[in-house]
Design a protein around this motif. Structure first.
Motif, mmCIF file in Angstrom:
data_model
loop_
_atom_site.group_PDB
_atom_site.id
_atom_site.type_symbol
_atom_site.label_atom_id
_atom_site.label_comp_id
_atom_site.label_asym_id
_atom_site.label_seq_id
_atom_site.Cartn_x
_atom_site.Cartn_y
_atom_site.Cartn_z
ATOM 1 N N TYR A 130 1.197 -11.092 3.055
ATOM 2 C CA TYR A 130 2.007 -11.059 1.835
ATOM 3 C C TYR A 130 1.624 -9.900 0.916
ATOM 4 O O TYR A 130 2.491 -9.299 0.269
ATOM 5 N N VAL A 131 0.344 -9.577 0.865
ATOM 6 C CA VAL A 131 -0.083 -8.435 0.048
ATOM 7 C C VAL A 131 0.521 -7.146 0.595
ATOM 8 O O VAL A 131 1.025 -6.303 -0.161
ATOM 9 N N ALA A 132 0.516 -7.003 1.916
ATOM 10 C CA ALA A 132 1.090 -5.804 2.538
ATOM 11 C C ALA A 132 2.584 -5.703 2.253
ATOM 12 O O ALA A 132 3.107 -4.602 1.987
ATOM 13 N N LEU A 133 3.285 -6.834 2.281
ATOM 14 C CA LEU A 133 4.718 -6.839 1.976
ATOM 15 C C LEU A 133 4.974 -6.384 0.541
ATOM 16 O O LEU A 133 5.900 -5.613 0.272
ATOM 17 N N LYS A 134 4.150 -6.854 -0.368
ATOM 18 C CA LYS A 134 4.313 -6.482 -1.777
ATOM 19 C C LYS A 134 4.013 -4.997 -1.998
ATOM 20 O O LYS A 134 4.693 -4.335 -2.780
ATOM 21 N N GLN A 135 3.012 -4.491 -1.295
ATOM 22 C CA GLN A 135 2.693 -3.072 -1.419
ATOM 23 C C GLN A 135 3.863 -2.208 -0.926
ATOM 24 O O GLN A 135 4.234 -1.224 -1.566
ATOM 25 N N LYS A 136 4.442 -2.587 0.205
ATOM 26 C CA LYS A 136 5.557 -1.816 0.758
ATOM 27 C C LYS A 136 6.782 -1.901 -0.153
ATOM 28 O O LYS A 136 7.450 -0.893 -0.418
ATOM 29 N N TYR A 137 7.067 -3.107 -0.644
ATOM 30 C CA TYR A 137 8.224 -3.289 -1.518
ATOM 31 C C TYR A 137 8.055 -2.462 -2.790
ATOM 32 O O TYR A 137 8.989 -1.791 -3.237
ATOM 33 N N GLY A 138 6.854 -2.512 -3.364
ATOM 34 C CA GLY A 138 6.593 -1.728 -4.567
ATOM 35 C C GLY A 138 6.816 -0.242 -4.330
ATOM 36 O O GLY A 138 7.444 0.445 -5.143
ATOM 37 N N ALA A 139 6.316 0.253 -3.195
ATOM 38 C CA ALA A 139 6.498 1.671 -2.871
ATOM 39 C C ALA A 139 7.983 2.007 -2.733
ATOM 40 O O ALA A 139 8.434 3.067 -3.176
ATOM 41 N N ASP A 140 8.744 1.096 -2.141
ATOM 42 C CA ASP A 140 10.177 1.339 -1.917
ATOM 43 C C ASP A 140 10.957 1.478 -3.225
ATOM 44 O O ASP A 140 11.946 2.214 -3.287
ATOM 45 N N ILE A 141 10.538 0.731 -4.269
ATOM 46 C CA ILE A 141 11.281 0.797 -5.539
ATOM 47 C C ILE A 141 10.538 1.632 -6.592
ATOM 48 O O ILE A 141 10.927 1.650 -7.755
ATOM 49 N N GLN A 142 9.451 2.279 -6.169
ATOM 50 C CA GLN A 142 8.652 3.161 -7.019
ATOM 51 C C GLN A 142 7.852 2.418 -8.084
ATOM 52 O O GLN A 142 7.534 2.977 -9.146
ATOM 53 N N ALA A 143 7.527 1.159 -7.820
ATOM 54 C CA ALA A 143 6.606 0.419 -8.691
ATOM 55 C C ALA A 143 5.204 0.533 -8.093
ATOM 56 O O ALA A 143 5.030 0.400 -6.884
ATOM 57 N N GLU A 144 4.224 0.789 -8.931
ATOM 58 C CA GLU A 144 2.849 0.945 -8.439
ATOM 59 C C GLU A 144 2.232 -0.430 -8.184
ATOM 60 O O GLU A 144 2.366 -1.351 -8.993
ATOM 61 N N VAL A 145 1.569 -0.570 -7.044
ATOM 62 C CA VAL A 145 0.890 -1.824 -6.689
ATOM 63 C C VAL A 145 -0.572 -1.503 -6.401
ATOM 64 O O VAL A 145 -0.891 -0.701 -5.528
ATOM 65 N N GLU A 146 -1.458 -2.149 -7.143
ATOM 66 C CA GLU A 146 -2.902 -1.901 -7.035
ATOM 67 C C GLU A 146 -3.577 -3.190 -6.571
ATOM 68 O O GLU A 146 -3.442 -4.230 -7.220
ATOM 69 N N VAL A 147 -4.274 -3.139 -5.441
ATOM 70 C CA VAL A 147 -4.927 -4.326 -4.885
ATOM 71 C C VAL A 147 -6.422 -4.293 -5.209
ATOM 72 O O VAL A 147 -7.099 -3.291 -4.964
ATOM 73 N N HIS A 148 -6.915 -5.394 -5.771
ATOM 74 C CA HIS A 148 -8.337 -5.534 -6.084
ATOM 75 C C HIS A 148 -8.917 -6.627 -5.186
ATOM 76 O O HIS A 148 -8.654 -7.814 -5.409
#
Length: 269
Positions: A48-66
């Motif tokens: 699910y984290v990987a899906l969110k990272q890809k989706y964010g990149a697709d719409i140009q929203a930054e996703v930062e994983v800690h």
């Protein structure tokens, strides 16, 4: 069988969100940013984290994983709460020590709680919102149907019950305390399940012509599965979410919808 394909609906929503994010970046000078806190090596969470990272990149929203130890979560959240460049915070559940869940999710600032897990969250919970979008997208009016909710977990079942009640829908609840769940299920027109036990609902528990939404995710032998048994997918008289691409894609959409709303809340746009 009619498939309730969330992926198809998600495409339209994603296109709108990409346009909204471009507007925030270019017109308002704001880069939407989501922080995801991960405290476990759970393969379902990693997916699910990987899906969110890809989706964010697709719409140009930054996703930062800690990825941190749970003992450091509260301190990190407090830091992120005060960072004006971070607009949304997610704590991926379940945590290794679930007894600390309430403390951790309630530390997230209400205006940044894009998963709406905290007691004072200002946004709608993502998966319940996605389920309502899915039903509306296929013109399924739950206000006029007998609805059963299977499972009352904090991520889906419990908040979905509240969301439905706000829309004047009174679902029948099936949980571990229900003695004869089939008595409720066989008299339902819409069944939404989110237990997280693969195959817990079989074809024999479903009435003719029912609408079934499987919002559960569990890992079995390294494979992601929902609550529905294989024989459910042999039925040709029901409407049901596919094994993949049902609620999941819309949940990610709802999450980023909340991120965009959070940006506007925090910047009074």
């Amino acid at each position: 069988m009619k498939l309730l394909n969330g992926s198809e609906l998600a495409g339209f929503i994603k296109e709108r969100q990409a346009h909204q994010v471009r507007g925030l970046i270019h017109a308002d000078g704001i880069q939407p940013k989501l922080a995801i806190i991960v405290c476990t090596d759970n393969p379902v969470i990693a997916t699910y984290v990987a899906l969110k990272q890809k989706y964010g990149a697709d719409i140009q929203a930054e996703v930062e994983v800690h990825k941190i130890d749970q003992s450091k979560a509260v301190e990190l959240i407090k830091t992120l709460n005060t960072d004006s460049n971070v607009h949304g915070i997610i704590v991926q559940l379940p945590l290794p020590d679930p007894q600390q869940t309430d403390e951790i999710v309630n530390t997230v600032a209400p205006q940044k709680d894009v998963d709406a897990l905290g007691a004072n969250a200002m946004l709608d919970p993502a998966t319940p919102l996605a389920i309502m979008w899915l039903l509306a997208g296929y013109n399924i009016d739950v206000q006029k149907k007998a609805v059963a909710l299977v499972g009352q977990g904090r991520l889906v079942g419990a908040p979905l019950k509240k969301l439905m009640e706000l829309s004047d829908v009174q679902p029948q609840i099936v949980d571990e305390h229900t003695e004869r769940p089939e008595d409720i299920l066989l008299h339902s027109e819409v069944i939404i399940t989110a237990v997280g036990k693969p195959g817990i609902i079989s074809s024999s528990m479903l009435p003719d012509g029912v609408v079934v939404v499987d919002a559960a995710v569990a890992s079995e032998n390294g494979e992601l599965k929902g609550d529905l048994a294989d024989d459910v997918y042999e039925r040709d008289d029901i409407a049901v979410t596919p094994r993949k691409g049902g609620v999941g894609p819309l949940t990610v959409c709802a999450l980023f919808d909340n991120l965009i709303r959070a940006v506007r809340l925090q910047n009074e746009l």
